[in-house]
Design a protein around this motif. Sequence first.
Motif, PDB file in Angstrom:
ATOM      1  N   VAL A   8     -39.309  23.440  20.489  1.00 10.65           N
ATOM      2  CA  VAL A   8     -39.834  22.900  21.738  1.00 10.65           C
ATOM      3  C   VAL A   8     -40.475  21.548  21.503  1.00 10.65           C
ATOM      4  O   VAL A   8     -40.961  21.259  20.405  1.00 10.65           O
ATOM      5  CB  VAL A   8     -40.878  23.846  22.375  1.00 10.65           C
ATOM      6  N   VAL A   9     -40.436  20.722  22.529  1.00 13.48           N
ATOM      7  CA  VAL A   9     -41.263  19.520  22.591  1.00 13.48           C
ATOM      8  C   VAL A   9     -42.041  19.596  23.894  1.00 13.48           C
ATOM      9  O   VAL A   9     -41.767  20.446  24.752  1.00 13.48           O
ATOM     10  CB  VAL A   9     -40.430  18.222  22.515  1.00 13.48           C
ATOM     11  N   PHE A  10     -43.012  18.709  24.072  1.00 15.62           N
ATOM     12  CA  PHE A  10     -43.920  18.803  25.207  1.00 15.62           C
ATOM     13  C   PHE A  10     -43.895  17.500  26.001  1.00 15.62           C
ATOM     14  O   PHE A  10     -44.118  16.423  25.432  1.00 15.62           O
ATOM     15  CB  PHE A  10     -45.335  19.112  24.714  1.00 15.62           C
ATOM     16  N   LEU A  11     -43.615  17.608  27.300  1.00 17.10           N
ATOM     17  CA  LEU A  11     -43.562  16.435  28.172  1.00 17.10           C
ATOM     18  C   LEU A  11     -44.918  16.236  28.840  1.00 17.10           C
ATOM     19  O   LEU A  11     -45.435  17.144  29.503  1.00 17.10           O
ATOM     20  CB  LEU A  11     -42.496  16.605  29.245  1.00 17.10           C
ATOM     21  N   THR A  12     -45.474  15.045  28.675  1.00 16.91           N
ATOM     22  CA  THR A  12     -46.777  14.718  29.252  1.00 16.91           C
ATOM     23  C   THR A  12     -46.673  13.430  30.059  1.00 16.91           C
ATOM     24  O   THR A  12     -45.902  12.529  29.719  1.00 16.91           O
ATOM     25  CB  THR A  12     -47.846  14.566  28.153  1.00 16.91           C
ATOM     26  N   TYR A  13     -47.468  13.347  31.123  1.00 12.64           N
ATOM     27  CA  TYR A  13     -47.435  12.207  32.036  1.00 12.64           C
ATOM     28  C   TYR A  13     -48.866  11.784  32.345  1.00 12.64           C
ATOM     29  O   TYR A  13     -49.735  12.625  32.566  1.00 12.64           O
ATOM     30  CB  TYR A  13     -46.739  12.583  33.352  1.00 12.64           C
TER      31      TYR A  13
ATOM     32  N   SER B  60     -42.774   8.235  22.895  1.00 10.29           N
ATOM     33  CA  SER B  60     -42.996   7.821  24.280  1.00 10.29           C
ATOM     34  C   SER B  60     -41.691   7.324  24.874  1.00 10.29           C
ATOM     35  O   SER B  60     -40.817   6.797  24.160  1.00 10.29           O
ATOM     36  CB  SER B  60     -44.071   6.735  24.374  1.00 10.29           C
ATOM     37  N   VAL B  61     -41.552   7.510  26.186  1.00 17.59           N
ATOM     38  CA  VAL B  61     -40.369   7.060  26.923  1.00 17.59           C
ATOM     39  C   VAL B  61     -40.750   5.790  27.665  1.00 17.59           C
ATOM     40  O   VAL B  61     -41.588   5.809  28.562  1.00 17.59           O
ATOM     41  CB  VAL B  61     -39.883   8.137  27.908  1.00 17.59           C
ATOM     42  N   GLU B  62     -40.136   4.686  27.287  1.00 13.27           N
ATOM     43  CA  GLU B  62     -40.469   3.390  27.870  1.00 13.27           C
ATOM     44  C   GLU B  62     -39.830   3.231  29.253  1.00 13.27           C
ATOM     45  O   GLU B  62     -39.075   4.079  29.716  1.00 13.27           O
ATOM     46  CB  GLU B  62     -40.007   2.273  26.936  1.00 13.27           C
TER      47      GLU B  62
ATOM     48  N   PRO C 136     -39.300  19.508  16.527  1.00 12.18           N
ATOM     49  CA  PRO C 136     -40.088  20.571  17.143  1.00 12.18           C
ATOM     50  C   PRO C 136     -41.582  20.277  17.067  1.00 12.18           C
ATOM     51  O   PRO C 136     -42.104  19.886  16.030  1.00 12.18           O
ATOM     52  CB  PRO C 136     -39.712  21.799  16.313  1.00 12.18           C
ATOM     53  N   GLY C 137     -42.248  20.469  18.195  1.00 14.54           N
ATOM     54  CA  GLY C 137     -43.692  20.257  18.259  1.00 14.54           C
ATOM     55  C   GLY C 137     -44.111  18.873  18.702  1.00 14.54           C
ATOM     56  O   GLY C 137     -45.312  18.624  18.896  1.00 14.54           O
ATOM     57  N   ASP C 138     -43.167  17.952  18.886  1.00 14.96           N
ATOM     58  CA  ASP C 138     -43.536  16.595  19.288  1.00 14.96           C
ATOM     59  C   ASP C 138     -44.132  16.574  20.695  1.00 14.96           C
ATOM     60  O   ASP C 138     -43.642  17.242  21.612  1.00 14.96           O
ATOM     61  CB  ASP C 138     -42.310  15.667  19.266  1.00 14.96           C
ATOM     62  N   ILE C 139     -45.180  15.777  20.853  1.00 13.65           N
ATOM     63  CA  ILE C 139     -45.745  15.496  22.167  1.00 13.65           C
ATOM     64  C   ILE C 139     -45.153  14.173  22.640  1.00 13.65           C
ATOM     65  O   ILE C 139     -45.230  13.156  21.938  1.00 13.65           O
ATOM     66  CB  ILE C 139     -47.279  15.433  22.109  1.00 13.65           C
ATOM     67  N   VAL C 140     -44.538  14.195  23.816  1.00 19.82           N
ATOM     68  CA  VAL C 140     -43.841  13.036  24.369  1.00 19.82           C
ATOM     69  C   VAL C 140     -44.609  12.537  25.587  1.00 19.82           C
ATOM     70  O   VAL C 140     -44.928  13.311  26.499  1.00 19.82           O
ATOM     71  CB  VAL C 140     -42.397  13.391  24.778  1.00 19.82           C
ATOM     72  N   ALA C 141     -44.920  11.251  25.605  1.00 16.85           N
ATOM     73  CA  ALA C 141     -45.549  10.621  26.764  1.00 16.85           C
ATOM     74  C   ALA C 141     -44.478   9.870  27.549  1.00 16.85           C
ATOM     75  O   ALA C 141     -43.789   9.013  26.993  1.00 16.85           O
ATOM     76  CB  ALA C 141     -46.653   9.661  26.324  1.00 16.85           C
ATOM     77  N   VAL C 142     -44.332  10.226  28.818  1.00 12.48           N
ATOM     78  CA  VAL C 142     -43.383   9.532  29.688  1.00 12.48           C
ATOM     79  C   VAL C 142     -44.159   8.469  30.449  1.00 12.48           C
ATOM     80  O   VAL C 142     -44.995   8.777  31.292  1.00 12.48           O
ATOM     81  CB  VAL C 142     -42.686  10.505  30.645  1.00 12.48           C
ATOM     82  N   ASP C 143     -43.890   7.212  30.123  1.00 12.16           N
ATOM     83  CA  ASP C 143     -44.662   6.083  30.644  1.00 12.16           C
ATOM     84  C   ASP C 143     -44.435   5.917  32.144  1.00 12.16           C
ATOM     85  O   ASP C 143     -43.302   5.757  32.588  1.00 12.16           O
ATOM     86  CB  ASP C 143     -44.234   4.811  29.902  1.00 12.16           C
ATOM     87  N   PRO C 144     -45.517   5.943  32.968  1.00 16.78           N
ATOM     88  CA  PRO C 144     -45.340   5.765  34.412  1.00 16.78           C
ATOM     89  C   PRO C 144     -45.589   4.345  34.898  1.00 16.78           C
ATOM     90  O   PRO C 144     -45.533   4.092  36.093  1.00 16.78           O
ATOM     91  CB  PRO C 144     -46.435   6.679  34.979  1.00 16.78           C
ATOM     92  N   ASP C 145     -45.896   3.406  34.005  1.00 14.87           N
ATOM     93  CA  ASP C 145     -46.510   2.150  34.429  1.00 14.87           C
ATOM     94  C   ASP C 145     -45.547   0.992  34.650  1.00 14.87           C
ATOM     95  O   ASP C 145     -45.971  -0.062  35.104  1.00 14.87           O
ATOM     96  CB  ASP C 145     -47.559   1.714  33.391  1.00 14.87           C
ATOM     97  N   ASP C 146     -44.277   1.112  34.323  1.00 14.67           N
ATOM     98  CA  ASP C 146     -43.346  -0.010  34.455  1.00 14.67           C
ATOM     99  C   ASP C 146     -42.654   0.056  35.810  1.00 14.67           C
ATOM    100  O   ASP C 146     -41.662   0.753  35.994  1.00 14.67           O
ATOM    101  CB  ASP C 146     -42.315   0.039  33.317  1.00 14.67           C
ATOM    102  N   ALA C 147     -43.185  -0.686  36.769  1.00 15.33           N
ATOM    103  CA  ALA C 147     -42.642  -0.641  38.134  1.00 15.33           C
ATOM    104  C   ALA C 147     -41.249  -1.252  38.221  1.00 15.33           C
ATOM    105  O   ALA C 147     -40.522  -1.016  39.182  1.00 15.33           O
ATOM    106  CB  ALA C 147     -43.583  -1.357  39.095  1.00 15.33           C
TER     107      ALA C 147
END
Length: 268
Positions: free
Chosen positions: A88-93, A209-211, A227-238
């Motif tokens: 598993v990996v973990f999606l964070t926003y 992180s997802v750019e 497995p175990g990675d925490i992924v940050a999905v970047d919300p800031d690029d309009a």
Amino acid sequence: MRARGWAAAVLTALVLAGCGRSTAPMHGEPGEHEATQAQRVTDRPPYRRWGLTTPLPPPPKPSARPPVPPAGPGLPPVVDHVPTHDKVVFLTYDDGVERDPRFVDMVRELRLPVSMFLTDSVVGPAYGDFARLRSVGAGLQNHTLDHPALRGLPYAGQRAEICGQQDKLRARFGVRPRLLRPPYGTYDRTTLRAAADCGITAVVLWRASVEGDGELTYTRGRRRLQPGDIVAVDPDDATGLSLRDRTTRVLREIRGRGLTVGRLEDYL
């Protein structure tokens, strides 16, 4: 008489033919073909509606895992990766959902166990969207009241930012978060002490992180999801891809690595 009979027969045939044509759709009206196409779109399984070619496996029940060591006596751990053998990996926003309202539908239809880190001054008018997300299983966590860089601020200021958002989220949703993501990923020992005093049990960073263009970047280690990675999905690029499209990109990468999305709150 014969001529009149023949003329009457021809007239009857024309009327019947005209009646037959009247049942066909007029120009610009949806016909049977268009309706069938629309039905096919609706009937597609959810993963195809959101740009995936195969569904994500359901997350496993969390297995036994080694405890994450604290950052010091009485301080919460700081994590960008969870030690687990589960695939598993973990999606964070961090906020951002208010810019892409259909993201809530995506989370609901794909049953994504995402974690949202919220800043009150950013998402205040959009708390309704996060209530909908929580109703479909998303975790709501702390990203401070006003999104300052915490490192270097005095204890009182850091505590006010962290505890203040704890109180806001409890008042709004009836939950008191256990996880904190410090803005910009910056923190110091004072941050950890204030976080502990506010009831935070882990400070959450990210390894991947997802750019804005959907590409994955990494802060350290191997340049691929593990497995175990925490992924940050970047919300800031309009100007980049929508939040949905960025999420689809990372879901394809997750599926291609033989992984799925787990619920971070089940592992920390």
